[in-house]
Design a protein around this motif. Sequence first.
Motif, short mmCIF file in Angstrom:
data_model
loop_
_atom_site.label_atom_id
_atom_site.label_comp_id
_atom_site.label_asym_id
_atom_site.label_seq_id
_atom_site.Cartn_x
_atom_site.Cartn_y
_atom_site.Cartn_z
N GLN A 147 -5.77 28.27 83.05
CA GLN A 147 -6.89 27.53 82.46
C GLN A 147 -8.20 27.87 83.16
O GLN A 147 -9.24 28.00 82.51
CB GLN A 147 -6.64 26.03 82.55
N GLN A 148 -8.15 28.02 84.47
CA GLN A 148 -9.35 28.37 85.23
C GLN A 148 -9.89 29.73 84.79
O GLN A 148 -11.09 29.88 84.57
CB GLN A 148 -9.04 28.38 86.73
N LEU A 149 -9.01 30.72 84.66
CA LEU A 149 -9.44 32.05 84.22
C LEU A 149 -10.03 32.02 82.82
O LEU A 149 -11.06 32.63 82.55
CB LEU A 149 -8.25 33.02 84.27
N ILE A 150 -9.37 31.30 81.92
CA ILE A 150 -9.86 31.22 80.54
C ILE A 150 -11.20 30.51 80.50
O ILE A 150 -12.12 30.94 79.80
CB ILE A 150 -8.82 30.52 79.63
N SER A 151 -11.34 29.41 81.25
CA SER A 151 -12.58 28.63 81.19
C SER A 151 -13.78 29.39 81.76
O SER A 151 -14.92 29.11 81.40
CB SER A 151 -12.41 27.30 81.93
N GLN A 152 -13.52 30.37 82.62
CA GLN A 152 -14.61 31.17 83.16
C GLN A 152 -15.26 32.05 82.10
O GLN A 152 -16.45 32.36 82.17
CB GLN A 152 -14.12 32.03 84.32
N SER A 153 -14.48 32.46 81.10
CA SER A 153 -15.03 33.34 80.07
C SER A 153 -15.18 32.66 78.71
O SER A 153 -15.70 33.27 77.78
CB SER A 153 -14.13 34.57 79.91
N ASN A 154 -14.74 31.40 78.60
CA ASN A 154 -14.81 30.70 77.33
C ASN A 154 -15.30 29.27 77.59
O ASN A 154 -14.56 28.45 78.13
CB ASN A 154 -13.44 30.69 76.65
N ASP A 155 -16.53 28.98 77.18
CA ASP A 155 -17.13 27.67 77.44
C ASP A 155 -16.43 26.51 76.73
O ASP A 155 -16.61 25.36 77.11
CB ASP A 155 -18.60 27.67 77.04
N THR A 156 -15.66 26.81 75.69
CA THR A 156 -15.01 25.73 74.95
C THR A 156 -13.72 25.26 75.62
O THR A 156 -13.18 24.23 75.26
CB THR A 156 -14.69 26.17 73.51
N VAL A 157 -13.22 26.02 76.58
CA VAL A 157 -11.99 25.65 77.30
C VAL A 157 -12.38 25.02 78.62
O VAL A 157 -13.15 25.58 79.39
CB VAL A 157 -11.09 26.89 77.54
#
Length: 77
Positions: free
Chosen positions: A21-31
Amino acid sequence: LNDAGLLSPLYEKLQRERERQQLISQSNDTVKNDGRAIILCDQSVPFETLKPILRTLAATGYSDLKFAVITSEGKQL
């Protein structure tokens, strides 16, 4: 249970999920990596059974917990 009272396999899985989740949220503001979890259980599950699960969730940063409980009549609380 390990010496700290945590469920080791669950702890490892939750740690991997938080990292994902941390990796995804770094590149996707909606996560968002917000620490929310829903616990689904039957009303007959004793709290003593849930305690190590709750302890493990807290140890991995999940602090916004909600319960979805199924009653003996099949209704959701």
